[in-house]
Design an enzyme around this catalytic site. Structure first.
Site, PDB file in Angstrom:
ATOM      1  CD  GLU A  59       5.390   4.211  -2.659  1.00 30.74           C
ATOM      2  OE1 GLU A  59       4.214   4.826  -1.962  1.00 30.74           O
ATOM      3  OE2 GLU A  59       6.163   3.737  -1.947  1.00 30.74           O
ATOM      4  CG  ASN A  63      -0.905   6.326  -4.600  1.00 32.19           C
ATOM      5  OD1 ASN A  63      -0.562   6.063  -3.314  1.00 32.19           O
ATOM      6  ND2 ASN A  63       0.034   7.494  -4.779  1.00 32.19           N
ATOM      7  NE  ARG A 117      -0.929   3.152   2.311  1.00 25.25           N
ATOM      8  CZ  ARG A 117      -0.209   2.288   1.959  1.00 25.25           C
ATOM      9  NH1 ARG A 117      -0.057   1.069   2.498  1.00 25.25           N
ATOM     10  NH2 ARG A 117       0.843   2.251   0.796  1.00 25.25           N
TER      11      ARG A 117
END
Length: 152
Positions: A59, A63, A117
């Site tokens: 994650e 990002n 997203r």
């Protein structure tokens, strides 16, 4: 008591990896942190612990790629330390940074709804790790530092 002393004074191990901010390297980051954790037979992380850490790293790297660099490439730095049973891993970019960290940490908040997203990246990191710290400055990048104790 003796085991606690051994953990407190355990020699620190560390790693640093730099890689291109490309989506294909997200898997590389996951495997790298898992390798770093499994090299010590005495640590013996569970499958669940490894999956949690790999997901949190994934994650953070995603990002950087999507939000930090807007999928235009750049560099991601991953650093980890292991002291006794305590893992500390940092994922850093020099991308666009986060204007409002408090807002970015809110579940379902995303700056990229055009890419569908979910806005759950930080929520997953916080759920799977013991501690998550985000430091960012607009135009200068973001660093996410996550900590987890292995083997509760």
């Amino acid at each position: 008591m003796e085991q606690r002393k051994q953990e407190e004074y355990a020699e620190e191990n560390w790693m640093q990896i730099t890689f291109a901010a490309k989506s294909e390297n997200e898997g590389f980051a996951r495997v790298s942190v898992a390798s770093f954790l499994t090299q010590l037979s005495s640590l013996d992380p569970t499958i669940e612990e490894l999956a949690d850490i790999k997901t949190a790293v994934s994650e953070a790297v995603t990002n950087c790629i999507i939000h930090g660099y807007n999928q235009r490439g750049g560099t991601i730095w991953m650093a980890g330390t292991l002291t006794g049973r305590k893992l500390r891993v940092s994922i850093t970019d020099e991308g666009r940074g986060i204007k409002d960290i408090k807002q970015a940490l809110e579940p379902l908040f995303t700056t990229r709804p055009d890419l569908e997203r979910s806005g759950m990246g930080f929520s997953f990191m916080e759920a799977f790790m013991d501690q998550v710290e985000v430091v960012s400055a607009p135009g200068k990048g973001t660093s996410v530092t996550m900590k987890k104790k292995i083997g509760r």
